[in-house]
Design an enzyme around this catalytic site. Structure first.
Site, PDB file in Angstrom:
ATOM      1  N   LYS A  75     -32.910  21.082 -23.616  1.00 27.02           N
ATOM      2  CA  LYS A  75     -33.476  19.991 -24.419  1.00 27.02           C
ATOM      3  C   LYS A  75     -33.056  20.248 -25.864  1.00 27.02           C
ATOM      4  O   LYS A  75     -33.623  21.099 -26.545  1.00 27.02           O
ATOM      5  CB  LYS A  75     -35.007  19.947 -24.349  1.00 27.02           C
ATOM      6  CG  LYS A  75     -35.548  18.698 -25.030  1.00 27.02           C
ATOM      7  CD  LYS A  75     -37.044  18.732 -25.246  1.00 27.02           C
ATOM      8  CE  LYS A  75     -37.429  19.418 -26.534  1.00 27.02           C
ATOM      9  NZ  LYS A  75     -36.863  18.842 -27.761  1.00 27.02           N
ATOM     10  N   PRO A  76     -32.012  19.527 -26.326  1.00 27.07           N
ATOM     11  CA  PRO A  76     -31.607  19.739 -27.726  1.00 27.07           C
ATOM     12  C   PRO A  76     -32.590  19.022 -28.643  1.00 27.07           C
ATOM     13  O   PRO A  76     -33.330  18.139 -28.194  1.00 27.07           O
ATOM     14  CB  PRO A  76     -30.221  19.072 -27.775  1.00 27.07           C
ATOM     15  CG  PRO A  76     -30.282  17.993 -26.753  1.00 27.07           C
ATOM     16  CD  PRO A  76     -31.239  18.466 -25.670  1.00 27.07           C
ATOM     17  N   GLY A 111     -37.350  28.261 -32.277  1.00 28.11           N
ATOM     18  CA  GLY A 111     -38.004  27.280 -33.148  1.00 28.11           C
ATOM     19  C   GLY A 111     -39.185  27.922 -33.847  1.00 28.11           C
ATOM     20  O   GLY A 111     -39.260  29.152 -33.977  1.00 28.11           O
ATOM     21  N   SER A 112     -40.116  27.091 -34.248  1.00 27.71           N
ATOM     22  CA  SER A 112     -41.227  27.610 -35.050  1.00 27.71           C
ATOM     23  C   SER A 112     -42.228  28.380 -34.191  1.00 27.71           C
ATOM     24  O   SER A 112     -42.347  28.142 -32.978  1.00 27.71           O
ATOM     25  CB  SER A 112     -41.963  26.459 -35.746  1.00 27.71           C
ATOM     26  OG  SER A 112     -42.689  25.723 -34.784  1.00 27.71           O
ATOM     27  N   GLU A 140     -37.648  32.940 -29.697  1.00 26.31           N
ATOM     28  CA  GLU A 140     -37.111  33.323 -31.021  1.00 26.31           C
ATOM     29  C   GLU A 140     -37.817  32.426 -32.027  1.00 26.31           C
ATOM     30  O   GLU A 140     -37.499  31.241 -32.135  1.00 26.31           O
ATOM     31  CB  GLU A 140     -35.596  33.096 -31.071  1.00 26.31           C
ATOM     32  CG  GLU A 140     -34.801  33.904 -30.086  1.00 26.31           C
ATOM     33  CD  GLU A 140     -34.895  35.391 -30.295  1.00 26.31           C
ATOM     34  OE1 GLU A 140     -35.430  35.833 -31.338  1.00 26.31           O
ATOM     35  OE2 GLU A 140     -34.454  36.129 -29.405  1.00 26.31           O
ATOM     36  N   LEU A 141     -38.765  33.001 -32.755  1.00 31.80           N
ATOM     37  CA  LEU A 141     -39.675  32.165 -33.553  1.00 31.80           C
ATOM     38  C   LEU A 141     -39.439  32.356 -35.059  1.00 31.80           C
ATOM     39  O   LEU A 141     -38.376  32.805 -35.467  1.00 31.80           O
ATOM     40  CB  LEU A 141     -41.112  32.457 -33.119  1.00 31.80           C
ATOM     41  CG  LEU A 141     -41.333  32.316 -31.592  1.00 31.80           C
ATOM     42  CD1 LEU A 141     -42.761  32.666 -31.205  1.00 31.80           C
ATOM     43  CD2 LEU A 141     -40.958  30.943 -31.076  1.00 31.80           C
ATOM     44  N   ARG A 144     -27.047  31.247 -46.532  1.00 35.93           N
ATOM     45  CA  ARG A 144     -26.125  30.836 -45.466  1.00 35.93           C
ATOM     46  C   ARG A 144     -26.723  29.657 -44.687  1.00 35.93           C
ATOM     47  O   ARG A 144     -27.929  29.551 -44.524  1.00 35.93           O
ATOM     48  CB  ARG A 144     -25.729  32.017 -44.562  1.00 35.93           C
ATOM     49  CG  ARG A 144     -26.812  32.672 -43.800  1.00 35.93           C
ATOM     50  CD  ARG A 144     -26.338  33.958 -43.117  1.00 35.93           C
ATOM     51  NE  ARG A 144     -25.744  33.735 -41.806  1.00 35.93           N
ATOM     52  CZ  ARG A 144     -26.422  33.650 -40.669  1.00 35.93           C
ATOM     53  NH1 ARG A 144     -27.738  33.768 -40.668  1.00 35.93           N
ATOM     54  NH2 ARG A 144     -25.801  33.454 -39.536  1.00 35.93           N
ATOM     55  N   CYS A 184     -33.795  31.186 -39.695  1.00 36.68           N
ATOM     56  CA  CYS A 184     -35.017  31.994 -39.501  1.00 36.68           C
ATOM     57  C   CYS A 184     -34.854  33.389 -40.097  1.00 36.68           C
ATOM     58  O   CYS A 184     -35.833  34.064 -40.365  1.00 36.68           O
ATOM     59  CB  CYS A 184     -35.302  32.186 -38.012  1.00 36.68           C
ATOM     60  SG  CYS A 184     -35.383  30.681 -37.135  1.00 36.68           S
ATOM     61  N   GLU A 229     -42.756  30.127 -44.236  1.00 36.93           N
ATOM     62  CA  GLU A 229     -41.296  30.150 -44.088  1.00 36.93           C
ATOM     63  C   GLU A 229     -40.743  28.991 -44.911  1.00 36.93           C
ATOM     64  O   GLU A 229     -41.019  27.825 -44.619  1.00 36.93           O
ATOM     65  CB  GLU A 229     -40.950  29.999 -42.600  1.00 36.93           C
ATOM     66  CG  GLU A 229     -39.509  30.290 -42.303  1.00 36.93           C
ATOM     67  CD  GLU A 229     -39.219  30.316 -40.801  1.00 36.93           C
ATOM     68  OE1 GLU A 229     -40.023  29.777 -40.017  1.00 36.93           O
ATOM     69  OE2 GLU A 229     -38.177  30.871 -40.424  1.00 36.93           O
TER      70      GLU A 229
HETATM   71  C1  SIN Z   1     -31.886  31.239 -36.600  1.00 34.65           C
HETATM   72  O1  SIN Z   1     -32.056  30.790 -37.709  1.00 34.65           O
HETATM   73  O2  SIN Z   1     -32.695  31.009 -35.688  1.00 34.65           O
HETATM   74  C2  SIN Z   1     -30.678  32.035 -36.221  1.00 34.65           C
HETATM   75  C3  SIN Z   1     -29.954  32.607 -37.343  1.00 34.65           C
HETATM   76  C4  SIN Z   1     -28.723  33.346 -36.911  1.00 34.65           C
HETATM   77  O3  SIN Z   1     -28.386  33.459 -35.730  1.00 34.65           O
HETATM   78  O4  SIN Z   1     -28.079  33.867 -37.783  1.00 34.65           O
END
Ligand code: SIN
Length: 475
Positions: free
Chosen positions: A172-173, A226-227, A248-249, A276, A282, A379
C-alpha cells in the site's frame, strides 16, 4: 505514467471506480489521477500474492538471486525515468532523487547476494537424545505500508529481502506518492519477478484497506515505515491475528558536537544529517546538542552553510532543498519554530514559511533553544536546526536520551574513545560517529524504544521475512 492498481501483473481500476489526484508539492498542481483501491481490491491482491508465493518459495535460491540481480540492473537502467517521477510527486531535488534510485536498487543487489545465504543450523540436544535442525522458511504473504518521503527506497528496502526469502507481497503506497511505486512494480515484472508476487494497491481508505488485508488468512506479516502514531495503531490491529511486524517509526536524533570536534567536518556532517532529501527523513538530525565553548561558532558556521541552501522546485538547476510534502507540513514546522522562539530561542537564519505556490519553508537555524521546547521533542521533518548548548557531559547524554524515540544519533569529536563511549550511551539503533549519514543496505537499519521493531537491510533484514522452524530428529 501508470495510474491504476497493479494486481497479478495487470493494470485495473479499483472495485469502487474511485480515483484520486496526486499533486506536485512544488506547485500544488495535480499531476495524475490514480485509481483508488478498495478493501475488496486488497483482498484480491492478497489472494493473488498467496498463489504466486507458493510457487516462488519453491524456486531455487540461485534462481531467486538472479531475478533480484536483474531487478537491480533494471532499476539502474531506468534511473532517470524513476528519478523524474520521484521529483514530480515528492518534490525532492533531482540529484537526491537520482541518489534515491541508486540506494533503492542497491537493496536488490545486496539481497541477491543474501538470497543464497539463508542459513539454518544443526545442533545436538544437551542430553544427546536427538539433533536440533533449524531452518528458515518464508513467512508467506507480507503486507507493506510505505511512506512518501522515499517513494522508491522505502519500498525496495522491504521488497528485496522479502522476495529473497521467498515471500509474496502486497504494497500500500502512500496516497502522496503512488506513481513511483506502480512503475517499480511493473519494472520488476519485466526483470523476471513472477506476476502476482508483487502487487501495488493505492487507496484513499487506508484504515479499511488495512483491516481487510490484515484479516486475510494468507497474510502473516506487516512491514511498515511511517510515524510512531500510525505504527501503534497498526500494531494493535496486527495483534488481532498475532502477525509478525517490522516497524520503522519516527526519530528525534540528537546531533552531538563536542568542543574538540573538527567543526568544519561537523558542519559538513550536520548539513547531510539535517538536509538530505529536503530534511524529510526519519534519520534527520532533530536537535543539535553543542558543547557551550563552541556553540556560537558552530551556530554561525551552520547558519552560513544553511544560507547557501537553494530552495525551489526539485527540477530546477542548483536547487538543494525542495518543497515540503503539503501545506500541513509547513504549518507544523512553523508552529514548532514559533513556540521555540517564544520560549527564548533566537533566529540565526530563516524562521518563516515561504509564500506559495507550493509548500516551502526557509532553511532555519535557531540558537539557544530551551531543552524543554516542543521543537526538541517533536519530529520536525523540515529544514530547521535547533541548537541546544551543553556544559556537563552526563547531563547532555540524559538530554539526548530524553525522548521516547531512538532511531538515530550523531556524535562529533576528535577523541575516538570518547566518541565510542558516548555512542554506546545513546539509546538509538544507529549512530553516526563523525559521519552525517548512516543509511546503507549492508547495515541493519532500525530503532530502539518507540522508533520501531526489527531491522531492515544487512543480513538481519532478510531473516525478518523468515520463520524459524526446528526439527527434532535422529539418525
Ligand atoms: C527514513 O526516513 O525512513 C529512511 C531514511 C533513510 O533510509 O536514509
Amino acid at each position: 505514467m501508470r495510474n491504476q492498481l497493479y494486481i497479478d501483473g495487470e493494470w485495473r481500476d479499483g472495485a469502487g471506480g474511485e480515483r484520486f489526484t496526486v499533486n506536485d508539492p512544488a506547485t500544488g498542481d495535480g499531476i495524475a489521477d490514480v485509481a483508488a483501491g478498495t478493501p475488496d481490491d486488497a483482498v484480491l491482491a492478497c489472494d493473488v500474492a498467496d498463489r504466486a508465493q507458493r510457487s516462488w518459495a519453491a524456486v531455487a535460491p540461485r534462481e531467486k538471486s538472479e531475478v533480484l540481480r536483474r531487478c537491480w540492473s533494471t532499476l539502474i537502467d531506468h534511473a532517470d525515468e524513476l528519478a523524474n517521477l520521484i521529483v514530480a510527486e515528492h518534490g525532492k531535488p533531482l540529484a537526491d532523487a537520482r541518489g534515491e534510485i541508486a540506494y533503492s536498487a542497491e537493496f536488490f543487489r545486496w539481497n541477491a547476494e543474501e538470497a543464497v545465504r539463508i542459513h539454518g543450523s544443526l545442533g545436538t540436544s544437551p542430553n544427546g537424545a536427538n539433533r536440533i535442525l533449524v531452518h528458515h522458511p518464508p513467512v508467506g504473504v507480507v503486507v507493506m505500508v510505505t511512506p512518501w518521503n522515499f517513494p522508491a527506497a522505502m519500498i525496495t528496502r522491504k521488497l528485496a529481502p522479502a522476495l529473497a526469502a521467498g515471500n509474496g507481497v502486497v504494497v500500500k503506497p502512500p496516497r502522496e506518492t503512488p506513481l513511483t511505486a506502480l512503475r517499480i512494480a511493473e519494472l520488476l515484472t519485466g526483470a523476471g519477478v513472477p506476476e502476482g508476487l508483487v502487487n501495488v494497491v493505492p487507496t484513499l481508505t487506508s484504515g479499511a484497506w488495512f483491516d481487510a488485508a490484515v484479516d486475510h488468512r494468507a497474510v502473516r506479516m506487516v512491514s511498515f515505515t511511517g510515524s510512531t502514531e500510525v505504527g501503534r495503531t497498526l500494531l494493535r490491529r496486527c495483534a488481532d491475528r498475532v502477525l509478525k511486524s517490522v516497524m520503522e517509526l519516527g526519530g528525534n536524533a540528537p546531533f552531538i558536537v563536542f568542543d574538540d570536534a573538527d567543526l568544519e567536518a561537523a558542519v559538513e556532517g550536520a548539513m547531510v544529517a539535517k538536509m538530505r532529501h529536503s530534511a524529510e527523513t526519519c534519520t534527520a538530525a532533530n536537535r543539535f546538542l553543542v558543547e557551550a565553548a563552541v556553540a556560537e561558532e558552530f551556530s554561525a558556521r551552520l547558519a552560513a552553510a544553511m544560507a547557501e541552501v537553494k530552495v525551489g522546485n526539485g527540477f530546477d538547476d542548483g536547487v538543494t532543498c525542495g518543497p515540503m510534502i503539503n501545506a500541513g507540513a509547513v504549518e507544523t514546522i512553523d508552529e514548532l519554530v514559533g513556540a521555540a522562539v517564544r520560549a527564548g530561542a533566537h533566529v540565526a537564519l530563516g524562521g518563516n514559511a515561504i509564500d506559495g505556490p507550493g509548500h516551502f519553508y526557509e532553511p532555519t537555524v535557531l540558537g539557544g533553544v530551551a531543552p524543554d521546547s516542543p521543537i526538541a521533542h517533536a519530529e520536525i521533518f523540515g529544514p530547521v536546526a535547533p541548537i541546544i548548548p551543553f556544559n556537563d557531559h552526563d547531563a547532555m547524554v540524559d538530554m539526548a536520551n530524553d525522548t521516547e524515540m531512538g532511531l538515530t544519533g550523531y556524535v562529533y569529536t576528535e577523541d575516538l574513545a570518547k566518541g565510542l563511549a558516548v555512542a554506546e550511551r545513546i539509546q538509538a539503533g544507529m549512530i553516526g560517529l563523525n559521519r552525517g549519514a548512516v543509511s546503507d543496505p549492508a547495515a541493519p537499519f532500525g530503532g530502539m524504544k518507540q522508533s520501531g521493531l526489527g531491522r531492515e537491510g544487512a543480513s538481519e533484514g532478510i531473516y525478518e521475512f523468515c520463520e524459524t522452524q526446528y526439527i527434532a530428529t535422529n539418525w
